[in-house]
Design a protein around this motif. Structure first.
Motif, short mmCIF file in Angstrom:
data_model
loop_
_atom_site.label_atom_id
_atom_site.label_comp_id
_atom_site.label_asym_id
_atom_site.label_seq_id
_atom_site.Cartn_x
_atom_site.Cartn_y
_atom_site.Cartn_z
N GLN A 199 42.26 4.76 -37.01
CA GLN A 199 41.92 5.91 -36.16
C GLN A 199 41.43 7.08 -37.00
O GLN A 199 40.47 7.77 -36.65
CB GLN A 199 43.13 6.31 -35.32
CG GLN A 199 43.54 5.25 -34.30
CD GLN A 199 44.88 5.55 -33.66
OE1 GLN A 199 45.46 6.63 -33.84
NE2 GLN A 199 45.40 4.60 -32.90
N ASN A 200 42.13 7.31 -38.13
CA ASN A 200 41.71 8.40 -39.01
C ASN A 200 40.32 8.15 -39.59
O ASN A 200 39.50 9.07 -39.70
CB ASN A 200 42.72 8.56 -40.15
CG ASN A 200 44.06 9.12 -39.68
OD1 ASN A 200 44.17 9.64 -38.57
ND2 ASN A 200 45.07 9.00 -40.52
N LEU A 201 40.06 6.91 -39.98
CA LEU A 201 38.75 6.57 -40.53
C LEU A 201 37.64 6.73 -39.50
O LEU A 201 36.55 7.22 -39.80
CB LEU A 201 38.76 5.14 -41.07
CG LEU A 201 39.44 4.90 -42.41
CD1 LEU A 201 39.54 3.41 -42.69
CD2 LEU A 201 38.71 5.61 -43.52
N MET A 202 37.92 6.32 -38.27
CA MET A 202 36.92 6.44 -37.22
C MET A 202 36.59 7.90 -36.94
O MET A 202 35.43 8.25 -36.67
CB MET A 202 37.44 5.77 -35.94
CG MET A 202 37.52 4.26 -36.02
SD MET A 202 35.90 3.46 -36.05
CE MET A 202 35.37 3.74 -34.36
N GLY B 236 39.59 -4.36 -44.09
CA GLY B 236 39.99 -4.90 -42.80
C GLY B 236 41.27 -4.24 -42.31
O GLY B 236 42.29 -4.26 -42.99
N LEU B 237 41.22 -3.66 -41.10
CA LEU B 237 42.36 -2.91 -40.57
C LEU B 237 42.53 -3.18 -39.09
O LEU B 237 41.54 -3.39 -38.36
CB LEU B 237 42.18 -1.41 -40.78
CG LEU B 237 42.12 -0.90 -42.22
CD1 LEU B 237 41.55 0.51 -42.25
CD2 LEU B 237 43.52 -0.92 -42.84
N GLY B 238 43.78 -3.16 -38.62
CA GLY B 238 44.03 -3.22 -37.20
C GLY B 238 43.40 -2.04 -36.50
O GLY B 238 43.55 -0.89 -36.95
N LEU C 136 39.06 -4.20 -37.13
CA LEU C 136 37.80 -3.59 -37.53
C LEU C 136 37.63 -3.74 -39.04
O LEU C 136 38.60 -3.65 -39.79
CB LEU C 136 37.76 -2.12 -37.15
CG LEU C 136 37.84 -1.78 -35.67
CD1 LEU C 136 37.95 -0.27 -35.47
CD2 LEU C 136 36.64 -2.34 -34.91
N VAL C 137 36.39 -3.96 -39.46
CA VAL C 137 36.08 -4.00 -40.89
C VAL C 137 35.23 -2.77 -41.22
O VAL C 137 34.14 -2.60 -40.68
CB VAL C 137 35.32 -5.29 -41.26
CG1 VAL C 137 35.01 -5.29 -42.76
CG2 VAL C 137 36.14 -6.52 -40.88
N VAL D 159 30.98 0.40 -39.37
CA VAL D 159 32.18 -0.23 -38.85
C VAL D 159 31.77 -1.52 -38.16
O VAL D 159 30.89 -1.52 -37.28
CB VAL D 159 32.92 0.68 -37.85
CG1 VAL D 159 34.20 0.01 -37.35
CG2 VAL D 159 33.24 2.03 -38.49
N HIS D 160 32.37 -2.63 -38.58
CA HIS D 160 32.01 -3.94 -38.05
C HIS D 160 33.21 -4.53 -37.30
O HIS D 160 34.26 -4.74 -37.89
CB HIS D 160 31.62 -4.88 -39.19
CG HIS D 160 30.60 -4.32 -40.14
ND1 HIS D 160 29.26 -4.36 -39.88
CD2 HIS D 160 30.75 -3.68 -41.33
CE1 HIS D 160 28.59 -3.80 -40.88
NE2 HIS D 160 29.48 -3.37 -41.78
#
Length: 249
Positions: free
Chosen positions: A68-71, A59-61, A164-165, A149-150
């Motif tokens: 952003q990096n993960l997306m 779970g991240l803001g 976002l999870v 991404v949930h």
């Protein structure tokens, strides 16, 4: 209607209703490494994480640099620090890889830090299947890719889009030999492993076992899922080809 027995004993009044701002009752600290758009590593402490098999939920803001990096890249390393790394983890508190610092974080005292590894005094080492580096000092490191991404709290307009999870699939697990269970190849000894725990914003170590566990009688091999087999065929060369072809997740 079903008859319900109403208890009026002291046990029935043992609880008091409260409204805590956070519900971190005790979760493992994760140092989450990612890479930014220029390929520079970022390292962020977080503890909204849990695992099911070789899948993790993070779970991240939504506006955080790590999210952003993960997306964008679809990959990360989950580094699990031991309790003796608490000071290093705390040096990353109130730092962000975002420049400028987002307004909400600025209000809470966050500052921009370009070199998170240097700030923490930790050592980056190359991963086998993903670009983000592992943390050499962490007894457990897990290379992972994002599978889904949930969005969280989509039902509430005030919270919609804020959190976002990330569902991640682990591709490699690396451990320090001193936490392995003697006589086994693939097991971690919980009596040798002292993960760092966050409970209500404070850092704690894990104490000794308090009671024998009936669940521990189930052989660990019975929990092994198909993602383990899948991880074996994910070679470093396949991952390099994905980078070269620009087919990032």
């Amino acid at each position: 209607m079903t008859n319900v027995t109403v208890t009026t004993s002291a046990a029935a009044t043992a609880h008091t209703r409260i409204e805590p701002g956070i519900l971190y009752f005790g979760t493992p600290v994760v140092l989450l490494s990612t890479v930014d758009q220029g390929g520079a590593p970022n390292l962020a402490p977080m503890s909204s994480a849990f695992w099911l098999g070789w899948r993790g939920m993070l779970g991240l803001g939504a506006k955080s640099k790590t999210a952003q990096n993960l997306m964008r890249s679809g990959e990360c390393v989950l580094n699990l620090p031991s309790d003796d790394l608490a000071a290093a983890v705390d040096r990353l508190a109130l730092t962000t890889g975002s420049d400028p610092v987002p307004a909400r974080k600025y209000e809470r005292g966050y500052r921009y830090e370009a070199d998170k590894f240097g700030r923490a005094g930790l050592t980056p080492v190359d991963s086998e299947t993903v670009r983000p580096p592992r943390v050499a000092e962490c007894p457990v490191t897990m290379e992972a890719v994002v599978e889904a991404v949930h969005p969280l709290a989509e039902d509430d307009e005030a919270q919609r889009g804020g959190v976002l999870v990330f569902e991640v699939r682990v591709q490699r697990v690396h451990v320090h030999d001193d936490i392995r269970m003697p006589g086994t190849d693939d097991r971690i000894d919980p009596d040798r492993w002292r993960p760092l725990i966050m409970s209500f914003q404070k850092l704690y170590g894990l104490g000794p076992q308090v009671h024998p566990s009936t669940l521990a009688k189930i052989p660990e091999r019975l929990y092994r899922g198909p993602d383990i087999e899948r991880s074996r065929v994910q070679s470093s060369r396949e991952n390099e080809n994905r980078f070269t072809n620009g087919n990032q997740r």
